[in-house]
Design an enzyme around this catalytic site. Structure first.
Site, PDB file in Angstrom:
ATOM      1  N   LEU A 144       0.860  -1.176   0.000  1.00 16.67           N
ATOM      2  CA  LEU A 144       0.000   0.000   0.000  1.00 16.67           C
ATOM      3  C   LEU A 144       0.898   1.228   0.000  1.00 16.67           C
ATOM      4  CD1 LEU A 144      -2.697  -0.904   2.713  1.00 16.67           C
ATOM      5  CD2 LEU A 144      -2.977  -0.970   0.228  1.00 16.67           C
ATOM      6  N   ASP A 145       0.423   2.315  -0.600  1.00 19.12           N
ATOM      7  CA  ASP A 145       1.187   3.557  -0.574  1.00 19.12           C
ATOM      8  C   ASP A 145       1.409   4.008   0.865  1.00 19.12           C
ATOM      9  OD1 ASP A 145       1.022   3.525  -3.326  1.00 19.12           O
ATOM     10  OD2 ASP A 145      -0.671   4.930  -3.413  1.00 19.12           O
ATOM     11  N   LYS A 146       2.420   4.815   1.063  1.00 21.61           N
ATOM     12  CA  LYS A 146       2.791   5.288   2.396  1.00 21.61           C
ATOM     13  C   LYS A 146       1.602   5.875   3.159  1.00 21.61           C
ATOM     14  CE  LYS A 146       5.792   8.860   4.482  1.00 21.61           C
ATOM     15  NZ  LYS A 146       4.837   9.989   4.603  1.00 21.61           N
ATOM     16  N   THR A 148      -1.691   5.557   2.314  1.00 23.58           N
ATOM     17  CA  THR A 148      -2.925   4.782   2.194  1.00 23.58           C
ATOM     18  C   THR A 148      -2.993   3.809   3.366  1.00 23.58           C
ATOM     19  OG1 THR A 148      -2.978   4.947  -0.225  1.00 23.58           O
ATOM     20  CG2 THR A 148      -4.217   3.152   0.770  1.00 23.58           C
ATOM     21  N   ARG A 251      -5.751   6.133  -7.392  1.00 21.10           N
ATOM     22  CA  ARG A 251      -5.510   7.580  -7.400  1.00 21.10           C
ATOM     23  C   ARG A 251      -5.455   8.126  -8.818  1.00 21.10           C
ATOM     24  NH1 ARG A 251      -0.262   7.809  -3.780  1.00 21.10           N
ATOM     25  NH2 ARG A 251      -0.496  10.069  -4.050  1.00 21.10           N
TER      26      ARG A 251
END
Length: 318
Positions: A144-146, A148, A251
């Site tokens: 997961l993104d930082k 998110t 996104r």
């Protein structure tokens, strides 16, 4: 061929058009590396043209040229277990599902050598993760993104890791997200579901971003299913289901619809809405997978983080 940066690998490309372009520019347009990164590799002697060394980034490529760009081995980070609290949604001797908080990077990388999910999981699992999935990303099935938040699964054994990764690739594992977007997505009357099928690749000018990129230009198929969960005036709570899992997929696709995720400074407008958010308002709400050993469904639901809840309350009050 995946022309991304795989450490210790060699990217091989054939120039099939009469490019008449500088080699650093041509490479940045045809592989998943920034122009600055390519220039540094050329200076380090990592490039060969037609089997001859090339250290001049201004060389002009021609149709028929054969390029080989060697990506050196990355210097390994020393992984140190750190006693960072984990919000555990499910755990047994084979796998672990956690609710990742905002601001936590999944694994060590330049600029984030510690304080990552990997450091926390190593402390929690002890020596059980040794050698599972490689030294730098032990047990990591997906990322997961930082900023998110939400459900992430970690494998505790090598066979379980491969089984779970196979479920992700075969699309049998279901990943569902909630996101708050600006505006209301446009749909035909009396409908509240939609789909975005648009390939994603590295942005042609800003290599730190992703973008919708045609397949023939290096993009990879990306499909996002979405539906309106709740209308909140000039904002909308959207439910997303991933069919594919490209970097920054939700996104990028939300921005493509004209409805960027609230708090997304990379793909959105950066507009303030009166609620302090640690990042984009995007949360991996539910992860459904088949247990590799028992064959039973594992359904992990991650509670919304407090900042997300506060945002929804404020928007409902408007």
């Amino acid at each position: 061929m995946d022309n991304g940066e795989q450490y210790g690998s060699v990217i091989e490309l054939s120039v099939t058009d009469a490019a008449n372009e500088r080699i650093d520019r041509w490479l940045s347009q045809n592989c998943d590396l920034s122009r600055n990164r390519i220039q540094k590799l050329i200076e380090q002697g990592a490039l060969r043209i037609n089997d001859q060394p090339c250290i001049n980034k201004k060389v002009i490529v021609s149709s028929g040229d054969w390029l080989q760009l060697k990506i050196p081995e990355v210097e390994a980070f020393e992984l140190t277990p750190e006693a960072i609290p984990l919000d555990i949604l499910y755990e047994d001797q084979y796998l672990l599902v956690v609710n990742k908080p905002p601001g936590m990077v999944v694994h060590p990388a330049p600029g984030h050598p510690k304080g990552t999910l990997v450091n926390a999981v190593l402390a929690h699992c002890g020596d059980q993760l040794t050698g599972v999935g490689g030294v730098q990303r032990p047990g990591i099935v997906h990322r997961l993104d930082k900023d998110t938040t939400g459900a992430m699964v970690v494998a505790k054994t090598e066979p379980v890791l491969h089984h779970l990764q196979g479920q992700i690739q075969a699309k049998t594992a279901q990943r569902e997200y909630l996101g708050v977007v600006f505006g209301v997505p446009k749909l035909p009357e009396n409908q509240d579901v939609g789909i975005v099928d648009a390939p994603i690749g590295r942005h042609p000018r800003d290599r730190k971003k992703m973008a919708v990129v045609p397949i023939e230009k290096g993009g990879r198929r990306a499909v996002t299913h979405w539906r309106i969960q709740e209308r909140l005036g000039n904002y909308t709570l959207v439910h997303y289901r991933l069919e594919t899992g490209r970097t920054h997929q939700i996104r990028v696709h939300s921005a493509l619809l004209g409805n960027p995720i609230v708090g997304d400074m990379t793909y959105g407008s950066g507009r303030s809405i009166g609620v302090k958010l640690p990042g984009q308002a995007l949360h991996a709400r539910q992860l459904t997978l088949t247990h590799p050993i028992t064959g039973k469904d594992v359904v992990a639901i991650a509670p919304l983080p407090p900042q997300f809840e506060t945002l929804l309350q404020r928007l409902r009050q408007r």
